[in-house]
Scaffold this active site. Structure first.
Site, mmCIF file in Angstrom:
data_model
loop_
_atom_site.group_PDB
_atom_site.id
_atom_site.type_symbol
_atom_site.label_atom_id
_atom_site.label_comp_id
_atom_site.label_asym_id
_atom_site.label_seq_id
_atom_site.Cartn_x
_atom_site.Cartn_y
_atom_site.Cartn_z
ATOM 1 N N ARG A 352 0.755 -1.143 0.001
ATOM 2 C CA ARG A 352 0.325 -0.152 0.105
ATOM 3 C C ARG A 352 0.777 1.405 -0.067
ATOM 4 N NH1 ARG A 352 -3.216 1.399 3.684
ATOM 5 N NH2 ARG A 352 -4.860 2.419 2.378
ATOM 6 N N TYR A 356 -0.160 3.174 -3.257
ATOM 7 C CA TYR A 356 -1.342 4.274 -2.916
ATOM 8 C C TYR A 356 -0.799 5.408 -2.158
ATOM 9 C CZ TYR A 356 -4.570 0.552 -3.606
ATOM 10 O OH TYR A 356 -5.273 -0.258 -4.177
ATOM 11 N N CYS A 383 15.076 -4.947 -3.845
ATOM 12 C CA CYS A 383 15.718 -4.239 -4.799
ATOM 13 C C CYS A 383 15.002 -3.452 -5.566
ATOM 14 C CB CYS A 383 16.354 -5.417 -5.637
ATOM 15 S SG CYS A 383 17.640 -4.787 -6.812
ATOM 16 N N GLU A 384 14.456 -2.294 -4.755
ATOM 17 C CA GLU A 384 13.432 -1.538 -5.424
ATOM 18 C C GLU A 384 13.780 -0.078 -4.493
ATOM 19 O OE1 GLU A 384 10.539 -0.226 -8.107
ATOM 20 O OE2 GLU A 384 11.418 -2.359 -7.947
ATOM 21 N N TYR A 413 -5.424 -5.635 3.407
ATOM 22 C CA TYR A 413 -4.704 -5.650 2.211
ATOM 23 C C TYR A 413 -3.331 -5.996 2.503
ATOM 24 C CZ TYR A 413 -9.141 -3.560 0.922
ATOM 25 O OH TYR A 413 -10.509 -3.406 0.763
#
Length: 455
Positions: A352, A356, A383-384, A413
């Site tokens: 999330r 979002y 890895c981001e 969620y």
């Protein structure tokens, strides 16, 4: 507990809706959930792990049921459908049913999970804008309470499937009312330019109502509205309800009687102390009942059976995500330093914040600290660069590897949208009830992932 306690603070002073009602900070600074220390939880069920306060979830479900029963006692009654897309397991579906709730499902998997948990078919509804034949057949064979229709094409498809099975399909028509609400464009669902529903403004809703009345294997029992998610004001729900009731009046004028109305879900919660306190279930129920009374008075029609679909407002705050801290480092930024605190999970167990831009908070829960606070960012191990769990939170400046860190309000969620990005196994869910731990969903293992690989 009574409904007023939904706004009461918990013992460590945090506002209710951020931590579950049975989350305490003990005298030595460690957190406990329903009487079980987080360190003991982590020993038996290693991190990362979703930790669910079972009594909290049951209490919130009961609060919605009691609120709706009370508000609609002088009308035609009301049903509460727990929105299974927020989180679902066999045990959780059973708990909701035991508290008197129905289950709203949006796929074959969700419907089969509810059924496997002991929920009768007629206590389930089926959503989905592109249902498969298998999903529709299952719904009809299990005699679900209703199938929600999103398009004229789907209406014809459901009729054909029902005809093949020699069944009559009970359907709701989902209408897009034009009332916009929700915390992000992707979760506002009543505007025209999106995949859900039948437009009121272009009168596609009228076409669908008329066609449903003509079809021999469809029984049009209700109209449905859902305006978005994470909504903390009542005005949007009231406005959308008025639009839906006007459609019901139009149908009556055509000789088509509609006996049920579903006003959807999307009721907001507090993720951080800065969030507004949303109305409690009793306030929401009263607003909706007042709109129904006005409709009945002005139209002369009998009161419809009302249903709603809370999900997040039942399960989100019941659950915290328990991590273990790994790497900690300070990074120079324009206004000073920011401490990056890496944990053993990340965007694969809570998408999330990345999807979002959702805000969360966090706390070191394994100990107390007298250290000064530092401006921290909690990040995952993926890895981001967008792998951010909590963008900004004040944590003790002595935060270190091995500390247990918890992010509250992850029940909605988190597990439902979890992924295997970077081939990380999805974390399991453990429930705490009366000092006892119960594993609802086990953690995946690397062997689970490899077993799917058909090299």
């Amino acid at each position: 507990m009574n409904l007023e306690q939904l706004e009461a603070p918990i013992p460590d002073g945090a506002p209710h809706g951020v931590w579950s009602i049975n989350t305490d900070r003990l005298s030595d600074g460690e957190f406990a959930v329903a009487g079980v220390r987080v360190s003991d939880i982590a020993k038996e069920f290693p991190t990362p792990r979703y930790v669910l306060d079972a009594d909290d979830a049951r209490f919130r479900a009961r609060a919605w049921k009691e609120a709706m029963d009370h508000a609609f006692a002088d009308l035609a009654g009301a049903h509460v459908y727990y929105a299974g897309k927020a989180f679902l397991s066999k045990a959780f579906a059973r708990w909701m049913y035991e508290e008197g709730l129905h289950i709203d499902t949006a796929s074959e998997g969700e419907l089969r999970t509810a059924l496997a948990g002991g929920v009768p078919g007629d206590f389930c509804g089926l959503h989905g804008n592109n249902k498969s034949r298998a999903e529709i057949e299952l719904a009809l064979e299990q005699n679900v309470a209703h199938i929600v229709i999103d398009s004229l094409a789907e209406l014809e498809f459901v009729n054909r499937v029902a005809e093949d099975l020699k069944k009559i399909a009970p359907v709701y028509l989902r209408l897009t009312t034009g009332v916009h609400a929700g915390g992000h464009e992707f979760i506002a669902t009543a505007h025209e330019d999106q995949k859900f529903g039948l437009s009121v403004s272009t009168r596609v809703s009228h076409q669908a109502i008329a066609r449903a009345a003509e079809l021999s294997n469809v029984d049009l029992i209700g109209l449905h509205s859902h305006i978005g998610s994470q909504i903390s004001a009542t005005e949007g729900f009231a406005q959308a309800a008025q639009v839906i009731f006007a459609e019901r009046v139009w149908a009556h004028e055509q000789g088509i009687e509609i006996s049920e109305i579903d006003l959807g879900g999307g009721y907001g919660i507090r993720y951080t102390a800065d969030d507004d306190v949303p109305p409690n279930p009793r306030e929401f129920a009263r607003i909706l009942a007042d709109v129904v009374r006005k409709h009945v008075s002005e139209s002369g029609l009998p009161a419809p059976l009302i249903s709603i679909e809370p999900g997040r407002s039942i399960v989100a705050s019941s659950t915290l995500m328990l991590y273990t801290v790994g790497t900690v480092k300070d990074v120079a930024i324009d206004s000073g330093l920011r401490t990056y605190v890496s944990v053993d999970g990340g965007m694969s167990d809570n998408i999330r914040p990345a999807l979002y831009e959702a805000d969360y908070t966090a706390a070191i829960v394994s100990r107390d600290s007298d250290a000064s606070r530092t401006r921290a960012r909690v990040v995952g191990k993926h890895c981001e660069s967008g792998d951010i769990v909590v963008r900004n939170v004040a944590l003790p400046s002595d935060v270190k590897a091995g500390d247990l860190l918890a992010v509250p309000a992850t029940g909605a969620y988190g597990r439902a949208m979890a992924s295997n990005y970077n081939m990380l196994p999805r974390p399991g869910v453990v429930a705490v009830e009366n000092g006892t731990l119960k594993e609802l969903i086990r953690s995946e293992t690397i062997n689970d992932l490899l077993s799917l690989d058909q090299d």
